[in-house]
Design a protein around this motif. Sequence first.
Motif, PDB file in Angstrom:
ATOM      1  N   LEU A   1       0.839  -1.207   0.000  1.00 59.02           N
ATOM      2  CA  LEU A   1       0.000   0.000   0.000  1.00 59.02           C
ATOM      3  C   LEU A   1       0.872   1.253   0.000  1.00 59.02           C
ATOM      4  O   LEU A   1       0.452   2.316  -0.445  1.00 59.02           O
ATOM      5  CB  LEU A   1      -0.906  -0.009   1.237  1.00 59.02           C
TER       6      LEU A   1
ATOM      7  N   ASN B   1       9.026  -7.752   3.238  1.00 54.14           N
ATOM      8  CA  ASN B   1       8.810  -6.640   2.310  1.00 54.14           C
ATOM      9  C   ASN B   1       8.636  -5.330   3.062  1.00 54.14           C
ATOM     10  O   ASN B   1       8.722  -5.287   4.286  1.00 54.14           O
ATOM     11  CB  ASN B   1       7.583  -6.917   1.441  1.00 54.14           C
TER      12      ASN B   1
ATOM     13  N   ASN C   1      -9.067  -0.401  -2.515  1.00 45.68           N
ATOM     14  CA  ASN C   1      -8.263  -1.236  -3.412  1.00 45.68           C
ATOM     15  C   ASN C   1      -9.000  -2.530  -3.755  1.00 45.68           C
ATOM     16  O   ASN C   1      -8.980  -2.972  -4.902  1.00 45.68           O
ATOM     17  CB  ASN C   1      -6.902  -1.558  -2.774  1.00 45.68           C
TER      18      ASN C   1
ATOM     19  N   ILE D   1      -5.676   1.148  -8.256  1.00 46.20           N
ATOM     20  CA  ILE D   1      -5.323   0.664  -6.924  1.00 46.20           C
ATOM     21  C   ILE D   1      -4.223   1.569  -6.401  1.00 46.20           C
ATOM     22  O   ILE D   1      -3.350   1.992  -7.157  1.00 46.20           O
ATOM     23  CB  ILE D   1      -4.809  -0.789  -7.052  1.00 46.20           C
ATOM     24  N   ILE D   2      -4.276   1.880  -5.129  1.00 48.24           N
ATOM     25  CA  ILE D   2      -3.251   2.772  -4.574  1.00 48.24           C
ATOM     26  C   ILE D   2      -2.012   1.958  -4.215  1.00 48.24           C
ATOM     27  O   ILE D   2      -2.076   1.002  -3.446  1.00 48.24           O
ATOM     28  CB  ILE D   2      -3.815   3.536  -3.366  1.00 48.24           C
ATOM     29  N   LEU D   3      -0.899   2.337  -4.825  1.00 51.10           N
ATOM     30  CA  LEU D   3       0.374   1.644  -4.599  1.00 51.10           C
ATOM     31  C   LEU D   3       1.290   2.484  -3.721  1.00 51.10           C
ATOM     32  O   LEU D   3       2.175   1.958  -3.048  1.00 51.10           O
ATOM     33  CB  LEU D   3       1.061   1.377  -5.953  1.00 51.10           C
ATOM     34  N   VAL D   4       1.077   3.774  -3.735  1.00 58.07           N
ATOM     35  CA  VAL D   4       1.891   4.690  -2.928  1.00 58.07           C
ATOM     36  C   VAL D   4       0.924   5.634  -2.216  1.00 58.07           C
ATOM     37  O   VAL D   4       0.534   6.673  -2.773  1.00 58.07           O
ATOM     38  CB  VAL D   4       2.883   5.499  -3.809  1.00 58.07           C
TER      39      VAL D   4
ATOM     40  N   HIS E   1      10.858  -1.958 -10.631  1.00 57.36           N
ATOM     41  CA  HIS E   1      10.623  -2.050  -9.184  1.00 57.36           C
ATOM     42  C   HIS E   1       9.135  -1.865  -8.881  1.00 57.36           C
ATOM     43  O   HIS E   1       8.507  -2.682  -8.197  1.00 57.36           O
ATOM     44  CB  HIS E   1      11.478  -0.977  -8.504  1.00 57.36           C
ATOM     45  N   TYR E   2       8.547  -0.806  -9.432  1.00 61.68           N
ATOM     46  CA  TYR E   2       7.127  -0.545  -9.195  1.00 61.68           C
ATOM     47  C   TYR E   2       6.237  -1.569  -9.916  1.00 61.68           C
ATOM     48  O   TYR E   2       5.251  -2.051  -9.363  1.00 61.68           O
ATOM     49  CB  TYR E   2       6.760   0.876  -9.637  1.00 61.68           C
TER      50      TYR E   2
ATOM     51  N   MET F   1       6.036  -4.731  -8.041  1.00 59.98           N
ATOM     52  CA  MET F   1       5.130  -4.630  -6.885  1.00 59.98           C
ATOM     53  C   MET F   1       3.680  -4.778  -7.345  1.00 59.98           C
ATOM     54  O   MET F   1       2.872  -5.434  -6.688  1.00 59.98           O
ATOM     55  CB  MET F   1       5.278  -3.264  -6.209  1.00 59.98           C
TER      56      MET F   1
ATOM     57  N   ASN G   1       1.184  -7.605  -6.203  1.00 58.95           N
ATOM     58  CA  ASN G   1      -0.092  -7.324  -5.545  1.00 58.95           C
ATOM     59  C   ASN G   1      -1.203  -8.196  -6.119  1.00 58.95           C
ATOM     60  O   ASN G   1      -2.051  -8.713  -5.383  1.00 58.95           O
ATOM     61  CB  ASN G   1      -0.453  -5.837  -5.690  1.00 58.95           C
TER      62      ASN G   1
ATOM     63  N   ILE H   1      -0.753 -11.089  -7.519  1.00 56.76           N
ATOM     64  CA  ILE H   1      -0.466 -12.464  -7.082  1.00 56.76           C
ATOM     65  C   ILE H   1      -0.885 -12.647  -5.628  1.00 56.76           C
ATOM     66  O   ILE H   1      -1.573 -13.619  -5.288  1.00 56.76           O
ATOM     67  CB  ILE H   1       1.025 -12.780  -7.267  1.00 56.76           C
ATOM     68  N   ASN H   2      -0.499 -11.719  -4.773  1.00 57.48           N
ATOM     69  CA  ASN H   2      -0.800 -11.869  -3.343  1.00 57.48           C
ATOM     70  C   ASN H   2      -2.296 -11.833  -3.054  1.00 57.48           C
ATOM     71  O   ASN H   2      -2.757 -12.421  -2.085  1.00 57.48           O
ATOM     72  CB  ASN H   2      -0.091 -10.778  -2.538  1.00 57.48           C
ATOM     73  N   LEU H   3      -3.048 -11.145  -3.913  1.00 54.26           N
ATOM     74  CA  LEU H   3      -4.487 -11.096  -3.669  1.00 54.26           C
ATOM     75  C   LEU H   3      -5.230 -12.169  -4.452  1.00 54.26           C
ATOM     76  O   LEU H   3      -5.958 -12.966  -3.867  1.00 54.26           O
ATOM     77  CB  LEU H   3      -5.061  -9.713  -4.011  1.00 54.26           C
TER      78      LEU H   3
ATOM     79  N   ASP I   1      10.526 -11.062  -5.070  1.00 52.65           N
ATOM     80  CA  ASP I   1      10.845 -10.313  -3.849  1.00 52.65           C
ATOM     81  C   ASP I   1       9.581  -9.869  -3.120  1.00 52.65           C
ATOM     82  O   ASP I   1       9.585  -9.714  -1.891  1.00 52.65           O
ATOM     83  CB  ASP I   1      11.647  -9.032  -4.188  1.00 52.65           C
ATOM     84  N   PHE I   2       8.522  -9.614  -3.877  1.00 57.38           N
ATOM     85  CA  PHE I   2       7.328  -9.010  -3.292  1.00 57.38           C
ATOM     86  C   PHE I   2       6.184 -10.010  -3.082  1.00 57.38           C
ATOM     87  O   PHE I   2       5.119  -9.641  -2.609  1.00 57.38           O
ATOM     88  CB  PHE I   2       6.840  -7.854  -4.179  1.00 57.38           C
ATOM     89  N   VAL I   3       6.396 -11.260  -3.484  1.00 52.52           N
ATOM     90  CA  VAL I   3       5.368 -12.289  -3.271  1.00 52.52           C
ATOM     91  C   VAL I   3       5.542 -12.821  -1.857  1.00 52.52           C
ATOM     92  O   VAL I   3       6.652 -13.153  -1.447  1.00 52.52           O
ATOM     93  CB  VAL I   3       5.507 -13.424  -4.303  1.00 52.52           C
ATOM     94  N   VAL I   4       4.432 -12.887  -1.104  1.00 52.10           N
ATOM     95  CA  VAL I   4       4.589 -13.207   0.324  1.00 52.10           C
ATOM     96  C   VAL I   4       4.842 -14.695   0.563  1.00 52.10           C
ATOM     97  O   VAL I   4       5.672 -15.047   1.398  1.00 52.10           O
ATOM     98  CB  VAL I   4       3.406 -12.646   1.156  1.00 52.10           C
TER      99      VAL I   4
END
Lengths: 316, 316
Positions: A165, A176, A248, B163-166, B240-241, B244, B248, B250-252, B281-284
């Motif tokens: 987020l 992360n 989201n 979706i808000i990423l930042v 990088h972005y 992420m 996101n 994948i994680n959801l 790196d960003f997959v939980v």
Amino acid sequence: MYIGIDIGGTGIQMGIVNEMGSVLNKYEIKTNKELSFEEQLNKIVDAIYHMLDMSCYSISDIHAIGAGVPGLIDLTTGYILKCTNIGWFNVPFKSRLEEQMNCSVYIDNDANAAALAESIAGSSHGFATSVMMTLGTGIGSGIIIDGKIWRGSHCIGSELGHIILVADGIPCSCGNKGCLERYCSASAIIRMAREELLHRPESMIIESAGSFDKINAQIIIDCAKQNDPVATDIFQQYVHYLSMAVANVINLLDPDIIVLGGGVSNAGSYLLNAVQSSVTDFVVNKSSAIPKIAIASLGSEAGIIGAAMLGRKISV
Amino acid sequence: MYIGIDIGGTGIQMGIVNEMGSVLNKYEIKTNKELSFEEQLNKIVDAIYHMLDMSCYSISDIHAIGAGVPGLIDLTTGYILKCTNIGWFNVPFKSRLEEQMNCSVYIDNDANAAALAESIAGSSHGFATSVMMTLGTGIGSGIIIDGKIWRGSHCIGSELGHIILVADGIPCSCGNKGCLERYCSASAIIRMAREELLHRPESMIIESAGSFDKINAQIIIDCAKQNDPVATDIFQQYVHYLSMAVANVINLLDPDIIVLGGGVSNAGSYLLNAVQSSVTDFVVNKSSAIPKIAIASLGSEAGIIGAAMLGRKISV
């Protein structure tokens, strides 16, 4: 009848649950991480029989047993791969409990079980598609699509808490940075309070808690309800992030309903009203109706009910 | 046979498409915002008949006509509520085209149509569940679940770009701040380049583009491929972005496959390899297999194919 087992770090709750998701009998034993898996399993088996003895049912009345586990599960093998809270790693939970009970056993992640419970007997009952967010120490989440748990293609989804987020934000326990969980969990509002109180110690929060270390989400929210300015600011900051998280989900999945559960959701309509009024700011298609947002209604029984219903859903 | 119409801001492309999603004939007319809706519709009707005349088919061979529209659609009424690029607001597209063509008409968002096209005849063919991200001026996205377009409960989902990423990040055209689109679109990599080039004008990017104003995503990526240090840094920042963003999803949702399309995806394996190596790196849940990531394969024909297949999917 079904039996649901909610495996937690401090206690293992179980219940006899009917087809409608109503809990008829309950029993609880303590979690003991010192015990081996087989010893712990034997205690669970003994507890199930004890619960049946206390009820008017026998094991022959039980169609299936389900267990919700706070960890990583291999659904194809029925192994619990990792359940740190209870000290289980790569244990054949499903097959061993089936052998001991001579009854079908289903297991799933506890967040999936809670989402299923709410969709069968709770706040999302009657809605085909729902997302549940459990706002606790971390954030658990479960997605229900057309009445069934959405597990994704590799069983690695439904991790709403670890969606990023705040890119490059606060480090998370998962390794992360900037995970949603760091901004929307009960732990997050406590962190926000501790940061704010360093500059604004005049708040009633510390006095209410007794000490800086004893601050919890409920105390912060109770102080906000009493119009403490610092607590109100902290709560608004928390709602700002939680509303983005909810938006989201809406902007991506647009379910029928989003259910907020877990400790923070005990704030009830105070939280719900704040999120409902803030979330529309972050929804991109503002001209349409948006998903309903609701507080979970099953409380701590969601784990038992959802676990029990795992067998119902799969076996029907 | 089906006819697909891809309505865009500069051109309206159309094609005769078979059941397998292959384009047999194509035709294009220019978009003219000066024309009224009825005038524009008449031009589309004329173009369809012209295309049929040039082919060996007649309207009686056409099972359905589909149109992909870059705007907001009411699927129940068949009205296009808002299509800024072509100047249509609240126009009865479906019913008017059905009257003129005497043939069933289906409409949908162009990003949904592109995702459907890739799942029927492109990179996600053979996968039940896929998410497509179109990395263009903005970010379009479509979700396919069990072979069907996922529209959500209120037709307001699939807006991955918003979706808000930042949280509280760069202002977006939608009115929010920190939308994923501001960090992962072609426009985003151009912005990153412009910011970086202010401090590092020695890069070959400006020379390649001719001027600061003519920098585009392809030039930046071409310079990175040629190991220009500034372009490489910009590309890595972009990846990088984007990684992420993919994580996101994948994680959801954990789909079978995530397909990257749009202008930036012309970078092909250079982009794909970078995202694949960064996304983990960003997959939980790092211990499991993760969704496949692929570059879209249908290019600009995706819009025609997906639009045509709207009728196939609904009518089957």
